[in-house]
Design a protein around this motif. Structure first.
Motif: not given
Length: 271
Positions: A194-199, A258-264
């Motif tokens: 999993y990834t914890e990087r969000w944008y 304006d919503e957190w999305q997975p950076e990938e």
């Protein structure tokens, strides 16, 4: 017994208890007939597998589950019934890790309904990342888990979990349990990672960049490209400049604001 690896000792101490246990009668069982909503456990595990949480064997101890609505009409409490699926895995344990994991899984019933209310939300899960306080009253075989969802945001969830034996006697309580939202990074790789990087892209983009900034960037690109062939140092600078230029283009092309999305997703869905 389940691994060839040597065990790790995380803590050594003398058990003591200064916190009195809650009532020994299984209070939440009394709520089932009055307000409980029966859950489909098999469909629950299939849904978890679809996002990379492929529980198997001993780690599928939930036999039945009921949810209870809070004041806002959405699920806030969950009761799960637990049963050992592998005697070898649970043998010699004060509190079976697989059974305790089943208690943590119970929170997903509440999250599934709450997050399902948000249309278009990127599929993801919440995994336990922090235990604020753990109170252990007795060793035994977990049979019931009472889970309270205290708070949930688009990045994390907070819960309290009480585990009882078959007679309703409290065994352990987890307080201030934090679950961190994660995104299944690749469905083609097992075990899942999993990834914890969000944008989070701001809806108002024009205010972030002035016309003079764009002109300065254009001049830098032109100067770098003309010097690319005859200077190795400038070539390295150009490569770095182009890297960040591509990143800027990708971030400007995102479709969700304006919503957190997975950076990938900036690379897979940004164009």
């Amino acid at each position: 017994q389940l691994s060839a690896e040597e065990p790790l000792l995380h803590v050594r101490g003398v058990p003591s208890c200064r916190t009195p246990p809650p009532r020994t009668d299984p209070l939440w069982l009394e709520r089932v007939d009055r307000e409980g909503k029966v859950c489909d456990v098999q469909a629950f595990y299939r849904a978890l597998a679809a996002i990379g949480l492929g529980y198997q064997g001993a780690f599928k101890p939930i036999q039945a589950a009921w949810t209870f609505a809070g004041e806002d009409g959405l699920v806030s409490d969950v009761l799960v019934e637990l049963a050992s699926q592998d005697a070898v895995a649970d043998m010699g344990m004060g509190l079976s890790p697989a059974m305790m994991d089943g208690a943590l899984q119970g929170l997903f019933f509440a999250l599934a309904e709450r997050l399902g209310q948000e249309a278009g939300r990127e599929p993801s899960s919440y995994l336990p990342s922090w235990f604020g306080k753990t109170i252990v009253w007795s060793q035994g075989t977990p049979a019931w888990a009472e889970i309270s969802l205290l708070h949930v945001t688009e990045r994390s969830a907070k819960a309290r979990i009480l585990v009882r034996n078959a007679e309703g006697k409290p065994l352990v309580r987890f307080e201030d349990v934090r679950f961190l939202r994660v995104h299944h990074q690749s469905k083609a790789i097992e075990p899942a990672f999993y990834t914890e990087r969000w944008y989070k892209a701001a809806a108002e983009r024009r205010a972030l960049t002035q016309a003079s900034d764009v002109e300065a960037l254009q001049r830098a690109v032109r100067a770098a490209t003309t010097a690319y062939e005859w200077s190795s140092e400038r070539a390295v600078e150009t490569e770095e400049l182009l890297h960040w230029l591509v990143m800027a283009y990708v971030r400007e092309a995102v479709r969700v604001y304006d919503e957190w999305q997975p950076e990938e997703l900036l690379f897979t869905e940004g164009w």
